[in-house]
Write a protein that holds these residues in place. Structure first.
Motif, PDB file in Angstrom:
ATOM      1  N   LEU A 109       0.852  -1.195   0.000  1.00 49.49           N
ATOM      2  CA  LEU A 109       0.000   0.000   0.000  1.00 49.49           C
ATOM      3  C   LEU A 109       0.884   1.241   0.000  1.00 49.49           C
ATOM      4  CD1 LEU A 109      -1.829  -2.293   1.172  1.00 49.49           C
ATOM      5  CD2 LEU A 109      -2.954  -0.555   2.533  1.00 49.49           C
ATOM      6  N   ARG A 110       0.738   2.055  -1.028  1.00 49.04           N
ATOM      7  CA  ARG A 110       1.546   3.274  -1.108  1.00 49.04           C
ATOM      8  C   ARG A 110       0.640   4.493  -1.290  1.00 49.04           C
ATOM      9  NH1 ARG A 110       7.199   1.525  -4.202  1.00 49.04           N
ATOM     10  NH2 ARG A 110       7.790   0.140  -2.511  1.00 49.04           N
ATOM     11  N   PRO A 111       0.313   5.155  -0.198  1.00 49.22           N
ATOM     12  CA  PRO A 111      -0.566   6.318  -0.310  1.00 49.22           C
ATOM     13  C   PRO A 111       0.192   7.519  -0.853  1.00 49.22           C
ATOM     14  CG  PRO A 111       0.048   5.947   1.981  1.00 49.22           C
ATOM     15  CD  PRO A 111       0.700   4.858   1.192  1.00 49.22           C
ATOM     16  N   GLY A 250       3.535  -1.018 -10.535  1.00 44.28           N
ATOM     17  CA  GLY A 250       3.359  -0.343  -9.252  1.00 44.28           C
ATOM     18  C   GLY A 250       4.654   0.277  -8.760  1.00 44.28           C
ATOM     19  N   ASP A 251       5.757  -0.391  -9.026  1.00 44.35           N
ATOM     20  CA  ASP A 251       7.063   0.136  -8.639  1.00 44.35           C
ATOM     21  C   ASP A 251       7.277   1.494  -9.322  1.00 44.35           C
ATOM     22  OD1 ASP A 251       9.643   0.332  -7.670  1.00 44.35           O
ATOM     23  OD2 ASP A 251      10.513  -0.975  -9.211  1.00 44.35           O
ATOM     24  N   ILE A 252       7.021   1.514 -10.610  1.00 49.67           N
ATOM     25  CA  ILE A 252       7.289   2.722 -11.397  1.00 49.67           C
ATOM     26  C   ILE A 252       6.263   3.817 -11.091  1.00 49.67           C
ATOM     27  CG2 ILE A 252       7.445   3.630 -13.750  1.00 49.67           C
ATOM     28  CD1 ILE A 252       8.308   0.719 -14.580  1.00 49.67           C
ATOM     29  N   SER A 254       4.423   4.263  -8.516  1.00 53.91           N
ATOM     30  CA  SER A 254       4.464   4.821  -7.162  1.00 53.91           C
ATOM     31  C   SER A 254       5.610   5.820  -7.007  1.00 53.91           C
ATOM     32  CB  SER A 254       4.521   3.729  -6.096  1.00 53.91           C
ATOM     33  OG  SER A 254       5.672   2.931  -6.231  1.00 53.91           O
ATOM     34  N   ASP A 255       6.702   5.627  -7.720  1.00 53.51           N
ATOM     35  CA  ASP A 255       7.747   6.659  -7.694  1.00 53.51           C
ATOM     36  C   ASP A 255       7.230   7.938  -8.346  1.00 53.51           C
ATOM     37  OD1 ASP A 255       9.624   4.998  -6.508  1.00 53.51           O
ATOM     38  OD2 ASP A 255      11.244   5.605  -7.856  1.00 53.51           O
ATOM     39  N   GLU A 256       6.519   7.779  -9.439  1.00 51.70           N
ATOM     40  CA  GLU A 256       5.974   8.959 -10.127  1.00 51.70           C
ATOM     41  C   GLU A 256       4.981   9.688  -9.208  1.00 51.70           C
ATOM     42  OE1 GLU A 256       3.820   8.119 -13.728  1.00 51.70           O
ATOM     43  OE2 GLU A 256       3.550  10.236 -14.181  1.00 51.70           O
TER      44      GLU A 256
HETATM   45 MG    MG Z   1      10.759   1.325  -6.338  1.00 50.51          MG
END
Ligand code: MG
Ligand code: IPM
Length: 367
Positions: A109-111, A250-252, A254-256
């Motif tokens: 979970l990345r808010p 999701g990795d990419i 979420s950084d954005e």
């Molecule tokens: Mg990452």
């Protein structure tokens, strides 16, 4: 309540930011009458230096024995650090991937929330920043390309690298269910992100997500292709509530998403399995270039500690007190370097990592 927390400070700025999160948690314990029991273990580059491997069984066991794990960050400079001369399975990142798998932490979970106080640091057009945004990226964390078979070998006289992207129905279903459950507690909208115009794994993803959606008629589901999503995130982030997606997307994304909040230093994360256990870590990396200089932003880690109180320990008031403290320090104009944006030094009060921790500690109040 006794809270057994295994800490993985890790590499780079990891130890500095975890130290600040511990200070804040100790203050929460004092104010609300809890007991924090911390145990530090190694993972990543520091574990390679000490034991020759990025993740030891001892670290896995210590994580399993705790109620939750609080992590800093792992890894070093990929072009200069000797850790990156090792074979890929012995590098720092393999430790992080390994512990996620060992603990079954499939739901990440990345808010991403734009604090009104950080609007000036948001790199988007003024209208987009003015509308604000509040989204939860739900990233599948133990499947897909990062866990498939990979190898490099010579084929027809040239080196050829292969990475495999595998998703099973059950892996998609369990993260989709989590996403719909989370959406129910928010604005009841899920945007599922895939590349179904090209990838089989994405077509299966879409099919399973649609099946799960039938059990949640009160939640609106839309699909979005990942390239479009990358564009929509910077065009109109207010449209997103829950973003459900596979591991690499999701990795990419979420950084954005973190960058448009003003700084990657603001984004916490929770990695959960099917129990209340979780591993909590900032979404950002170990920033080796600024390590040891006391200028890192500890807020993402402190907010990860708040997520830990909320999701593992069900201590909502305590979590609120941390989130309020973050809001207050920002309101009062305190900023770490990464949050200064284009602002002149005189507009804000620039502080270091440990000062930011102290300011947060002073603002933890009984609610
Ligand atoms: Mg990452
Ligand atoms: C993250 C990181 C990790 C990932 C790396 C360090 C393996 O980028 O948590 O987003 O890709 O999952």
């Amino acid at each position: 309540m006794k809270l057994n927390i295994t800490c993985i400070p890790g590499d780079g700025i990891g130890p500095e930011i975890v130290a600040e999160a511990k200070k804040v948690l100790n203050k929460v314990a004092e104010v609300y009458g809890h007991e924090m029991i911390f145990k530090d273990v190694l993972m990543g580059g520091c574990s390679i230096d000490a034991y020759g491997v990025p993740l030891t069984q001892e670290t896995i066991d210590a994580a399993k024995a705790a109620d939750a794990v609080l992590m800093g960050s792992i890894g070093g400079n990929t072009s200069t650090s000797p850790w990156y001369k090792l074979e890929p399975s012995k590098r720092p990142e393999a430790g992080l991937l390994g512990i996620r798998k060992a603990l079954g932490l499939f739901a990440n979970l990345r808010p991403a929330y734009l604090y009104p106080q950080l609007k000036e640091a948001c790199p988007l057009k003024e209208e987009a920043a003015a509308r604000g945004f509040d989204m939860m990226i739900m990233r599948e964390l133990t499947g897909g390309l990062y866990f498939g078979e990979r190898y490099t070998k010579e084929v027809n006289g040239e080196l050829t690298a292969t990475d495999t992207l595998v998703y099973k129905e059950s892996e998609i279903r369990r993260i989709a269910i989590k996403a719909f459950e989370v959406a129910r507690k928010r604005r009841k909208s899920v945007i599922s992100v895939d590349k179904a115009n090209v990838l089989d794994s994405s077509r299966l993803w879409r099919k399973v997500v649609e099946e799960v959606a039938k059990d949640y008629p009160d939640v609106k589901l839309e699909h979005m292709l990942v390239d479009n999503c990358a564009m929509q995130l910077v065009r109109d982030p207010a449209q997103f509530d829950v973003v459900l997606t596979e591991n690499m997307f999701g990795d990419i994304l979420s950084d954005e998403a973190s960058m448009i909040t003003g700084s990657i230093g603001m984004l916490p994360s929770a990695s959960l399995n099917d129990s209340s256990f979780g591993l909590y870590e900032p979404s950002h990396g170990s920033a080796p270039d600024i390590a040891g200089k006391n200028i890192a932003n500890p807020i993402a880690t402190v907010l990860s500690a708040a997520m830990m109180l909320r999701y593992t320990f069900n201590l909502d008031k305590e979590a609120d007190s941390i989130e309020n403290a973050v809001r207050k320090v920002l309101e009062e104009g305190y900023r770490t370097t990464d949050l200064m944006g284009n602002a002149k030094e005189s507009e804000f009060k620039k502080v270091g990592c440990s000062e930011m921790g102290d300011l947060l500690v002073e603002r933890i109040l009984s609610l």
